[in-house]
Design an enzyme around this catalytic site. Structure first.
Site, short mmCIF file in Angstrom:
data_model
loop_
_atom_site.label_atom_id
_atom_site.label_comp_id
_atom_site.label_asym_id
_atom_site.label_seq_id
_atom_site.Cartn_x
_atom_site.Cartn_y
_atom_site.Cartn_z
N VAL A 72 41.30 38.48 41.32
CA VAL A 72 40.06 38.15 42.03
C VAL A 72 38.97 37.76 41.04
O VAL A 72 38.12 36.91 41.31
CB VAL A 72 39.62 39.36 42.92
CG1 VAL A 72 38.25 39.12 43.53
CG2 VAL A 72 40.66 39.60 44.01
N ASN A 105 31.13 51.24 41.49
CA ASN A 105 32.05 50.81 40.44
C ASN A 105 31.38 49.71 39.62
O ASN A 105 30.94 48.69 40.16
CB ASN A 105 33.34 50.31 41.11
CG ASN A 105 34.40 49.89 40.11
OD1 ASN A 105 34.30 48.85 39.47
ND2 ASN A 105 35.43 50.69 39.98
N CYS A 135 37.97 45.79 32.16
CA CYS A 135 37.49 44.41 32.02
C CYS A 135 37.70 43.93 30.59
O CYS A 135 37.59 44.70 29.64
CB CYS A 135 36.00 44.33 32.31
SG CYS A 135 35.53 45.10 33.83
N GLY A 222 49.84 48.80 44.44
CA GLY A 222 50.68 49.09 45.60
C GLY A 222 51.88 49.95 45.24
O GLY A 222 51.99 50.43 44.10
N GLY A 270 44.07 52.15 48.00
CA GLY A 270 43.67 50.77 47.72
C GLY A 270 44.45 49.75 48.52
O GLY A 270 44.11 49.44 49.68
C1 LIG Z 1 42.36 42.96 45.49
C2 LIG Z 1 42.03 44.09 44.57
C3 LIG Z 1 40.76 44.13 43.96
C4 LIG Z 1 40.43 45.17 43.09
N1 LIG Z 1 39.17 45.20 42.52
C5 LIG Z 1 38.84 46.23 41.70
C6 LIG Z 1 37.52 46.30 41.16
O1 LIG Z 1 36.66 45.46 41.43
N2 LIG Z 1 37.24 47.33 40.31
C7 LIG Z 1 38.18 48.30 40.01
O2 LIG Z 1 37.88 49.22 39.24
N3 LIG Z 1 39.42 48.27 40.56
C8 LIG Z 1 39.76 47.27 41.39
N4 LIG Z 1 41.02 47.24 41.95
C9 LIG Z 1 41.99 48.32 41.65
C10 LIG Z 1 42.04 49.38 42.76
O3 LIG Z 1 40.79 49.98 42.95
C11 LIG Z 1 43.12 50.46 42.43
O4 LIG Z 1 42.73 51.15 41.26
C12 LIG Z 1 44.50 49.88 42.20
O5 LIG Z 1 44.74 48.81 43.11
C13 LIG Z 1 45.62 50.93 42.36
O6 LIG Z 1 45.62 51.53 43.64
P1 LIG Z 1 46.51 50.98 44.89
O7 LIG Z 1 47.91 50.82 44.38
O8 LIG Z 1 46.35 52.01 45.94
O9 LIG Z 1 45.91 49.66 45.27
C14 LIG Z 1 41.38 46.20 42.82
C15 LIG Z 1 42.64 46.16 43.45
C16 LIG Z 1 42.97 45.13 44.32
C17 LIG Z 1 44.32 45.14 44.98
#
Ligand SMILES: Cc1cc2nc3c(=O)[nH]c(=O)nc-3n(C[C@H](O)[C@H](O)[C@H](O)COP(=O)(O)O)c2cc1C
Length: 306
Positions: A72, A105, A135, A222, A270
């Site tokens: 993104v 965040n 980042c 995921g 997430g």
């Molecule tokens: C589309 C998308 C955008 C994300 N944007 C951020 C973000 O802006 N800042 C951040 O710290 N993590 C971001 N993440 C990471 C999630 O917050 C999370 O740490 C990660 O996806 C693992 O958890 P999950 O497997 O339940 O998604 C993003 C994840 C996804 C899928």
């Protein structure tokens, strides 16, 4: 008696240990039309940067066998516009002390970016600052701040000096040594850590004979990452005194229980939100009835038992 799911996390009361993960729920606006976000323990804002960012060109989300890859590129309105319009909206998600904890965040591409963002956020009303150190550091060749322990230590030390909110550092699973890096965050005064962010990954479009993503690599999240993220949460929880918020592939109450047993005090949900936006409420209901069936009076009883 109804089991008790409330916890205190880094000094902040959460009505239950379930939190919506950053970047998967915006600022709660769209989700609030579908379910009562106020029933959850907390919500993490989309990752902010000091200035607005349009995000990346090209494909941004790509489905994989067991999760998604995203690139993104931190599209966000910037800290000042967030304070002006999105944070006031987040306050409407529930009463200030009884609603969801508001977690902001923040990312950055230089240390100065982080510091300027923190300064602006210092006067704003929210519960926890989640510092996203995944980042790329543009002044150091683009390697993420969260890969090298000493780089992470430096940013946390400098942010901690000026940050007025409880500070939770969001760790990258791409860290060279996740528990050493987590310990460095604790030594520099972090109040909590969250982990994991997405795993660096790749997909190739074989027809075009090129990577799917403009930046070649993207972040995987995921169910595919759950066992690895769980292992990292276990390692960090054992290495730290400060609380851990676990994340990575949680799609069911059973997944949440695994993270809690591994030592997480709370968990973030997430990618699963993209399958079913109100899935966190299903997980909450599942947790409650499992606790009742097991005679568990307080969720803290299972924390870190493995
Ligand atoms: C589309 C998308 C955008 C994300 N944007 C951020 C973000 O802006 N800042 C951040 O710290 N993590 C971001 N993440 C990471 C999630 O917050 C999370 O740490 C990660 O996806 C693992 O958890 P999950 O497997 O339940 O998604 C993003 C994840 C996804 C899928």
């Amino acid at each position: 008696m109804k089991p008790s799911l409330d916890i205190t996390f880094a000094g902040v009361p959460l009505k239950n240990p379930l939190v919506l993960a950053s970047g998967t729920c915006g600022f709660g606006r769209e989700f609030s039309e579908l379910f009562d976000v106020g029933r959850l323990g907390g919500i993490c804002s989309k990752g902010l940067t000091l200035n607005p960012k349009p995000g990346n060109e090209g494909i941004r989300i790509w489905e994989t066998a067991a999760g998604v890859m995203n690139s993104v590129g931190l599209e966000n309105p910037g800290v000042p516009a967030f304070i002006e319009t999105e944070l006031p909206f987040m306050h409407t998600l529930g009463p200030r002390t009884k609603g969801p904890a508001l977690i902001v965040n923040l990312g950055g591409h230089t240390i100065d970016d982080y510091l300027a963002g923190v300064e602006l956020l210092n006067d704003a009303d929210f519960d926890i600052l989640e510092l996203n150190i995944s980042c790329p550091n543009v002044k150091a060749g683009g390697m993420a701040f969260g890969v090298k322990t000493e780089t992470a230590r430096d940013v946390v030390r400098r942010v901690r000096r000026i940050c007025k909110h409880p500070l939770m550092v969001k760790l990258s699973p791409n860290a060279e040594d996740i528990s050493a890096l987590a310990r460095a965050c604790e030594e520099e005064g972090a109040d909590a850590v969250s982990l994991t962010n997405t795993f660096l990954a790749m997909a190739i479009d074989i027809q075009k004979r090129r990577p799917v993503f403009e930046n070649t690599y993207a972040g995987l999240s995921g169910p595919a990452i759950k066992p690895i993220a769980l292992r990292m949460v276990h390692q960090c929880a054992r290495a730290l005194k400060i609380p851990v918020m676990g994340a990575g592939g949680i799609t069911s109450w059973q997944d949440a229980v695994e993270y809690l047993m591994a030592g997480a005090a709370a968990v973030q949900i997430g990618t699963a939100n993209f399958i079913k936006p109100e899935i966190a409420l299903d997980i909450l209901a599942g947790l409650e009835s499992w606790m009742e069936s097991q005679g568990i009076g307080d969720i803290a009883e299972i924390r870190g038992i493995v």
